[in-house]
Design an enzyme around this catalytic site. Sequence first.
Site, PDB file in Angstrom:
ATOM      1  N   TYR A   1      15.973 -41.089  79.099  1.00 32.15           N
ATOM      2  CA  TYR A   1      17.155 -40.912  79.940  1.00 32.15           C
ATOM      3  C   TYR A   1      16.885 -40.827  81.440  1.00 32.15           C
ATOM      4  O   TYR A   1      17.824 -40.933  82.228  1.00 32.15           O
ATOM      5  CB  TYR A   1      17.918 -39.652  79.517  1.00 32.15           C
ATOM      6  CG  TYR A   1      18.380 -39.712  78.079  1.00 32.15           C
ATOM      7  CD1 TYR A   1      19.448 -40.520  77.713  1.00 32.15           C
ATOM      8  CD2 TYR A   1      17.722 -38.991  77.093  1.00 32.15           C
ATOM      9  CE1 TYR A   1      19.864 -40.597  76.394  1.00 32.15           C
ATOM     10  CE2 TYR A   1      18.127 -39.063  75.767  1.00 32.15           C
ATOM     11  CZ  TYR A   1      19.200 -39.862  75.430  1.00 32.15           C
ATOM     12  OH  TYR A   1      19.607 -39.950  74.128  1.00 32.15           O
TER      13      TYR A   1
ATOM     14  N   ARG B   1      24.966 -40.566  69.961  1.00 34.78           N
ATOM     15  CA  ARG B   1      23.941 -39.550  70.229  1.00 34.78           C
ATOM     16  C   ARG B   1      23.487 -39.648  71.684  1.00 34.78           C
ATOM     17  O   ARG B   1      23.337 -38.638  72.377  1.00 34.78           O
ATOM     18  CB  ARG B   1      22.774 -39.746  69.268  1.00 34.78           C
ATOM     19  CG  ARG B   1      21.591 -38.785  69.438  1.00 34.78           C
ATOM     20  CD  ARG B   1      20.654 -38.949  68.251  1.00 34.78           C
ATOM     21  NE  ARG B   1      19.330 -38.391  68.452  1.00 34.78           N
ATOM     22  CZ  ARG B   1      19.008 -37.116  68.227  1.00 34.78           C
ATOM     23  NH1 ARG B   1      19.944 -36.266  67.848  1.00 34.78           N
ATOM     24  NH2 ARG B   1      17.774 -36.697  68.393  1.00 34.78           N
TER      25      ARG B   1
ATOM     26  N   ARG C   1      22.401 -36.593  64.346  1.00 32.99           N
ATOM     27  CA  ARG C   1      22.264 -37.907  63.735  1.00 32.99           C
ATOM     28  C   ARG C   1      23.277 -38.059  62.598  1.00 32.99           C
ATOM     29  O   ARG C   1      23.659 -37.060  61.974  1.00 32.99           O
ATOM     30  CB  ARG C   1      20.849 -38.099  63.201  1.00 32.99           C
ATOM     31  CG  ARG C   1      19.759 -37.955  64.267  1.00 32.99           C
ATOM     32  CD  ARG C   1      18.382 -37.971  63.649  1.00 32.99           C
ATOM     33  NE  ARG C   1      17.312 -37.867  64.653  1.00 32.99           N
ATOM     34  CZ  ARG C   1      16.809 -36.725  65.107  1.00 32.99           C
ATOM     35  NH1 ARG C   1      17.265 -35.561  64.626  1.00 32.99           N
ATOM     36  NH2 ARG C   1      15.845 -36.721  66.023  1.00 32.99           N
TER      37      ARG C   1
ATOM     38  N   HIS D   1      14.125 -32.556  69.203  1.00 39.86           N
ATOM     39  CA  HIS D   1      12.843 -33.085  69.657  1.00 39.86           C
ATOM     40  C   HIS D   1      11.845 -31.940  69.811  1.00 39.86           C
ATOM     41  O   HIS D   1      12.212 -30.830  70.201  1.00 39.86           O
ATOM     42  CB  HIS D   1      12.991 -33.803  71.002  1.00 39.86           C
ATOM     43  CG  HIS D   1      13.853 -35.032  70.929  1.00 39.86           C
ATOM     44  ND1 HIS D   1      13.608 -36.052  70.048  1.00 39.86           N
ATOM     45  CD2 HIS D   1      14.961 -35.400  71.637  1.00 39.86           C
ATOM     46  CE1 HIS D   1      14.522 -36.996  70.208  1.00 39.86           C
ATOM     47  NE2 HIS D   1      15.349 -36.630  71.164  1.00 39.86           N
TER      48      HIS D   1
ATOM     49  N   LYS E   1      12.192 -34.777  59.276  1.00 43.43           N
ATOM     50  CA  LYS E   1      10.800 -35.225  59.238  1.00 43.43           C
ATOM     51  C   LYS E   1       9.872 -34.268  59.966  1.00 43.43           C
ATOM     52  O   LYS E   1       8.700 -34.142  59.623  1.00 43.43           O
ATOM     53  CB  LYS E   1      10.688 -36.626  59.844  1.00 43.43           C
ATOM     54  CG  LYS E   1      11.370 -37.714  59.020  1.00 43.43           C
ATOM     55  CD  LYS E   1      11.202 -39.066  59.679  1.00 43.43           C
ATOM     56  CE  LYS E   1      11.876 -40.166  58.861  1.00 43.43           C
ATOM     57  NZ  LYS E   1      11.740 -41.490  59.510  1.00 43.43           N
TER      58      LYS E   1
END
Length: 430
Positions: free
Chosen positions: A391, A358, A234, A381, A269
């Site tokens: 995807y 990304r 990111r 993830h 996070k």
Amino acid sequence: MKLTTKVARLLDATPGVHIHKGRLRIALKVPGRTTPVRKSLGLPPTEANILYAGNKLSAMKIDVQTGNFTADEAAFWHKHLPDDPRYNIVNRTLRDYFNQYRESRKFDLSHSSQRGLETVVALLESHRLLDRDVRDISHRDLEQVRSHALTTRKATTVRLYFTRLRAVIDEAIRDGHLEQSPFVRLRKLRQSSAESDPVAVEPFTQDELTRLQDSCKTEPARQMVGLLFWTGIRPGELKALAWEDVDLEAGTMRIRYSLSRGGHIKPPKTAAGVRTVDLLPPAVAILKRQRELTFMLPARKDEIRLLHNKTRTEPRRRVFLSSNNKPYRDPTLLTTHQAWADLLRRAGLTYREAYQLRHSYASMMLMVGAHPAYLARQMGHADWGMIRKVYAKWVADENPGYRDELARKLGILDPHMTPGETTKSQGVDK
């Protein structure tokens, strides 16, 4: 007053509860006071009343520890001593509870969450709800606000607003000021079919990447665009990246931090966001070139913002720096969204969000057979559910011969059922 032996023993075994003028009194330590606050309960010293006083004192201590006393002292006393006329709060507005929520959560609300709360406040202000007693706000009021918001905002955005509003109203329930939340009777907002569709994936090709890089005005911008494309990290992670976390010999980089919208360095996070990314050769080449520009610059002390208002300082050498060799303070790829739009225009490309870099990495890796679980770890993830959701449809749409390719790998190709393969076998498609 003469006490029975049993009552006296029970009183001795209940710290913070004692007798004053024939009635039970509690002593509570609160922030900002060097001596305990003493409050009479007006109850005679019986066994049942002593147990009641001890339980009440324990509940009050928990609320002090969790910050409720500091957030709103009047509401604290009203909750625990509702019969005391000094704390009989007649009116507690929604604005009061927004302030209380912000104060009690100020150490763990992210910058984006704080900004989101301000947006919700503005929305409620426009409907004149903020200065009404929270007990007077009904599900009809909420339905009206939601209906109006949906005329100019996406349903997903409105849901987020109401999630934040619900958390604020829950403060009133915890205080005992509100018995039932208006959300109980609020109808759920139905999800449209468009909302259930996967995130739009519009990846850049390698040729488009070259055009983007050739249109960059500065070399750092060129390098950042390229590294996002070849690693899938990111923009905030890229701008927080330090040489201390890059190992070019091993071909890896460690993602430990991200740059927030408030300009702070903070951990990701989720725990899955902390990860080691394997670098493809083009990414290694980019970092080797960038090493010539920033590797030898002196380290700066980065303040790392942790949860619960904790911080620590680390000497770090940022991989990417602004034009005056200072750390970036904004996670946006090219500092402003307009700068990104101008870059696309110079490259002769249709507008796509910078986040598509990304998506480009993820889709490219899937097309060459990367395992979704591996790709999920690379991208931070927790599992590969997001990979599948975002995807899976794109891979099938982008490669209509994907079924034939899978059948060929399994050794079960039937040329009569796969016209694409039949054409290839006849030499038409070469």
